[in-house]
Design an enzyme around this catalytic site. Structure first.
Site, PDB file in Angstrom:
ATOM      1  N   HIS A 114       0.840  -1.204   0.000  1.00 29.05           N
ATOM      2  CA  HIS A 114       0.000   0.000   0.000  1.00 29.05           C
ATOM      3  C   HIS A 114       0.876   1.256   0.000  1.00 29.05           C
ATOM      4  CE1 HIS A 114      -3.729   2.258   1.457  1.00 29.05           C
ATOM      5  NE2 HIS A 114      -2.744   3.128   1.620  1.00 29.05           N
ATOM      6  N   GLU A 115       1.869   1.268   0.895  1.00 31.28           N
ATOM      7  CA  GLU A 115       2.748   2.430   0.986  1.00 31.28           C
ATOM      8  C   GLU A 115       3.641   2.563  -0.246  1.00 31.28           C
ATOM      9  OE1 GLU A 115       2.347   4.638   3.083  1.00 31.28           O
ATOM     10  OE2 GLU A 115       1.123   3.632   4.571  1.00 31.28           O
ATOM     11  N   ASP A 132      -5.026   7.377  -1.253  1.00 38.67           N
ATOM     12  CA  ASP A 132      -5.973   6.549  -0.513  1.00 38.67           C
ATOM     13  C   ASP A 132      -7.366   6.640  -1.111  1.00 38.67           C
ATOM     14  OD1 ASP A 132      -4.196   5.547   1.419  1.00 38.67           O
ATOM     15  OD2 ASP A 132      -4.319   7.416   2.550  1.00 38.67           O
TER      16      ASP A 132
END
Length: 887
Positions: free
Chosen positions: A164-165, A175
């Site tokens: 995700h990061e 996001d």
């Protein structure tokens, strides 16, 4: 090798840097993460020196990256994985047969691990500052996040969190959740959860248990305590940017699954594009293809590295060109400043000078006391040679000879190269320098800038600076102050509080104040330099009224410097200095103030400066960013100015506005730094040099206006009774400077129509809207949508009057009819009951400014995003706030 043509004058900034491209060989050294044959090489993870040594931390990092590699490989449809990873071990940890660093620096890390906790505890985040599709700065983890297995229940497996990061960092996606707006009403008057994809299932829950979704509409659009509980078993496979903790989620939202109506950052920043669309448009995907076969890639290979003894060599030009414009004197003053104040204790330092040949002036000497520092200062060159020719390669060769005497290699060493330029043969030793393992920081004096000099710094991980030939410029000292330590230990580093210079007339004075806040104060030093004759008459007054005079300073008449070190911890508050020019001629007087942290328990305020690209081709802007923070806390409402020093013209002082324009907003706002009473009274001051930049292809003479207003990215729309109120931050006439000439606002009941065909969407009458305000000002405009949506001619294809949602966008126009890009699309439901009282979203703050340099340098857009940075919070499955929850 890429040639540079038509390079405009170089500008030196108190905030900026320079970058260029090179030959393909050896580019991996100091060049950051590279993608080769589907595998990422060179990913650097750095552990902060304040993190306590823990035997489980490194194994957990390895486990996280290994899991992430396989998860990423499948999520990108067999396109990329992690191959080679370096973990930088702090020198505060015991030596354990770790490999020695080459050009790896803490400041260059892609991932940092610290013990600094934000307002939301252990939330991982990525510092994003450049917009959609652009790389971020770094990923941040706390050591507790990596060590405490209980946290995986909320965040999901660490490998999934890392992916995700990584998508934030590498590909510039955002996001797909929004904790401030967890719900919205779509065009069919249905309550929807802000999510991606919409296939993720669950139920609405009110305060006393499950309830129909309509019961959530009570006041202010949604009832306090209303949340959406996700089912623990899902069939939805997307999206990683929404909730990677769900076991079924294995891919990014694509064009088929993307929710364009959701009020999230991905839609706002990326013009409603799906995350997968942005990712596949990246350079990584344009230059790679899916791997053949069905097997998984090999697991990552990890290298544990640790810095050894710090070794620095000053490589200083003494050719006859250094006699021009007091270059040698200013070099002596800056080098003395570096040796006496900046370079850390226990560092090995050597000194080399060069013209057409190199000469060793001082072999490596370890700094253990002030006497060691003074000894090294005595070896600085005192005269220039009669020879005008310079050979940077000869100087660097002698520098390598000096540093190799310690351990037999130059790996991990630092060269500070200062030259007046003019050497066209730097390329002869480029490969040697790149393979040496040494980091080259370069300082170019005057206008004879050679492109290969810049390449030496960029491709060895160094920084580079330009110092103009101006007697009152303090750029040389600022450059030496900005040389990174490479350790990441801000508690030991010198922090620059003041840097000023002025040509003072005879019997006139330079008077100013500098703030010493309570987060600094140890080893506080005031340095005064002058150009000719004897020292000025100095008077310094501390916050309690104690006075220091010239006789209290340690004076070096040969180098024309005077230094005062305040014993103990300097008194916090305003310090006032006065320099009287008692001579009968003009004097260039300069003041530099530095200090260290007052306590290891409180991180001091710091400013970090970086540039989006260094050598853009006209008319593309130079984007410069500065991050002001205490630890990881952003500091809001800072007053910041940038001083831009062109090669020949007068400096331009630019005030930067804390206005939220052109910046990424924080999806889940973090608490800003609380200020003590003393800080509220005095504030704080910091100075940081950003190096230099140049612009390629600037036309000679006057040129037509080619600079439109900046794109508006913070357009908000809310319904107030029967009207819609819009708010946004005003752009400028040229990017974000000045005032635009007019606005064009359009609306539609079709999201697709306003996105794809803005020019033919319904034009909103803005006759009641006054002319655009100064750039950075908050604009507010209210109109009645009924005037535009009630007629049958205004119904989009396939849509009826049952739709209760409108979409609005705006663009700015300058006096020459140049138009900005269309803004983000704001949406508002017209269904909100009359007793509702929605309010405008809070202003998001940013520091922003623009420089218009009218001569041959062209117009350069400076966006200084200083007050805060994007903290991309992970959707926690056990979130207790209004919004979402997992069962």
């Amino acid at each position: 090798m890429t040639r540079r043509d038509n390079v405009g004058p170089v500008c030196s900034l108190k905030f900026v840097t320079l970058l260029v491209a090179l030959i393909p060989e050896l580019l991996f050294l100091g060049a950051g993460v590279q993608l080769q044959d589907n595998g990422y090489d060179g990913l650097l993870i750095a552990i902060n020196p304040q993190v306590s040594e823990d035997q489980n931390l490194i194994p957990n990092i390895k486990e996280m990256i290994t899991e992430a590699s396989f998860y990423l490989f499948n999520a990108t449809k067999r396109r990329v994985f992690f191959r080679n990873i370096k973990i930088l071990i702090p020198t505060t940890w015991k030596a354990n047969n770790y490999s020695k660093v080459k050009q790896e620096l803490y400041e260059k890390a892609n991932v940092i691990v610290t013990d600094w906790y934000g307002a939301h505890g252990d939330d991982p985040y990525t510092l994003q500052y450049r917009g959609c599709g652009k790389e971020g700065k770094y990923i941040h983890f706390t050591s507790n996040f990596l060590l405490n297995d209980d946290l995986t229940a909320g965040y999901g497996p660490r490998g999934r969190v890392f992916v995700h990061e990584w998508a934030h960092l590498r590909w510039g996606v955002f996001d797909e959740y929004n904790n401030e707006k967890p719900f919205y009403i779509n065009g069919q008057n249905q309550i929807k959860v802000t999510r991606c994809s919409s296939d993720i299932t669950g139920i609405f829950v009110c305060e006393k248990g499950p309830c129909p979704q309509e019961n959530c509409i009570i006041s202010k659009l949604f009832k306090e305590g209303c949340m959406f509980i996700y089912n623990s078993t899902q069939n939805a496979t997307a999206s990683i940017m929404f909730m990677q903790s769900l076991s079924s989620v294995v891919e990014f939202c694509n064009a088929r699954t993307h929710n364009q109506e959701a009020p999230n950052l991905q839609n706002q920043m990326c013009s409603l594009r799906s995350a997968w669309d942005v990712i596949t448009d990246s350079a990584d995907f344009n230059h790679s293809f899916p791997m053949n076969g069905t097997g998984l890639p090999p697991p990552p290979v990890f290298s544990l590295i640790q810095a050894g003894d710090k070794v620095v060599c000053l490589v200083l030009d003494v050719s006859s060109k250094m006699e021009e414009a007091d270059r040698l004197l200013r070099l002596q003053q800056a080098a003395e400043f570096y040796l006496m104040q900046i370079v850390e204790i226990h560092t090995f330092v050597g000194i080399v000078s060069f013209n057409s040949k190199g000469e060793i002036r001082a072999q490596l000497h370890q700094i253990n006391s002030d006497d060691d520092r003074k000894l090294l200062v005595s070896h600085l060159p005192s005269t220039v040679s009669a020879e005008a020719q310079t050979s940077v390669c000869s100087g660097l060769k002698k520098g390598f000879e000096v540093v190799e005497k310690l351990n037999g290699k130059a790996h991990g060493s630092v060269m500070i190269l200062v030259t007046s330029g003019g050497d066209e043969h730097i390329g002869n030793c480029l490969l040697t320098v790149l393979s040496s393992g040494s980091t080259i920081h370069s300082i170019a004096l005057g206008s004879s800038v050679v492109e290969n000099l810049e390449e030496l710094s960029h491709h060895t991980g160094g920084v580079k600076f330009f110092v103009p030939d101006k007697s009152n410029s303090n750029s040389m000292i600022d450059a030496f102050s900005r040389i990174p330590s490479g350790t990441g230990d801000i508690f030991q580093q010198r922090i620059q509080l003041e840097s000023t210079g002025e040509n003072v007339k005879p019997h006139h004075q330079l008077k100013n104040t500098v703030t010493v806040d309570n987060r600094v104060g140890n080893d506080t030093t005031f340095l005064v330099t002058w150009q000719t004759s004897g020292p000025p008459e100095i008077a310094l007054v501390d916050p309690n009224g104690r006075k220091y005079y010239t006789s209290d300073f340690i004076t070096n008449p040969a180098l024309r410097t005077a230094r005062l070190c305040i014993p103990g911890t300097a008194e916090p508050g305003l310090w006032t200095y006065t320099l009287n020019n008692t001579h009968h001629s003009l004097q260039a007087l300069k003041v530099t103030v530095t200090s260290r942290a007052s306590s290891s328990a409180m991180p001091p305020a710091t400013v970090e400066v970086f540039v989006e690209r260094d050598s853009p081709r006209f008319p593309h802007p130079v984007m410069i960013y500065a991050n002001v923070r205490k630890g990881i806390y952003p500091i809001l409402n800072a007053t910041v100015t940038a001083t831009i020093e062109p090669e020949t013209a007068d400096p331009v002082v630019l005030k930067l506005f804390d206005d939220g324009a052109g910046n990424i907003q924080m999806n889940a706002p973090r608490k800003s730094v609380g200020r003590h009473e003393e800080e509220q009274k005095w504030g704080f001051s910091r100075v940081s040099s950003g190096g230099s930049f140049s612009v390629i292809g600037v036309p000679a003479g006057p040129h037509p206006d080619v600079f439109p207003p900046c794109k508006i990215i913070d357009l908000e729309a809310v319904k107030v009774e029967e009207e819609v109120t819009l708010s946004w931050t005003a752009p400028g006439e040229d990017y974000d400077q000045g005032q635009a000439n007019s606005y064009e606002i359009r609306m539609s009941q079709s999201l697709q129509k306003i996105q794809d065909d803005f020019n033919n969407a319904i034009l909103v009458n803005i006759s009641k809207l006054l002319s655009p305000q100064q750039a950075g000002t908050k604009e507010i405009f209210t109109f009645s949508p009924k005037l535009f949506t009630n007629g049958p001619d205004h119904q989009p294809d396939g849509e009826t009057q049952e739709s209760h949602r409108i979409y609005v966008a705006i663009r700015a126009i300058d006096k020459n009819s140049l138009k900005s890009a269309v803004s983000n699309i704001a949406q508002v439901s017209l269904f909100i009951p009359p007793n509702s009282a929605p309010v405008l979203a809070r202003d998001h703050l940013i520091l922003k400014g623009v420089l218009t340099a009218v001569s041959s340098i062209g117009i350069i857009c400076l966006t200084i995003a200083v007050t805060h940075y994007t903290l991309n919070r992970k959707k926690r499955a056990d979130k207790k706030e209004n919004g979402t929850k997992l069962i």
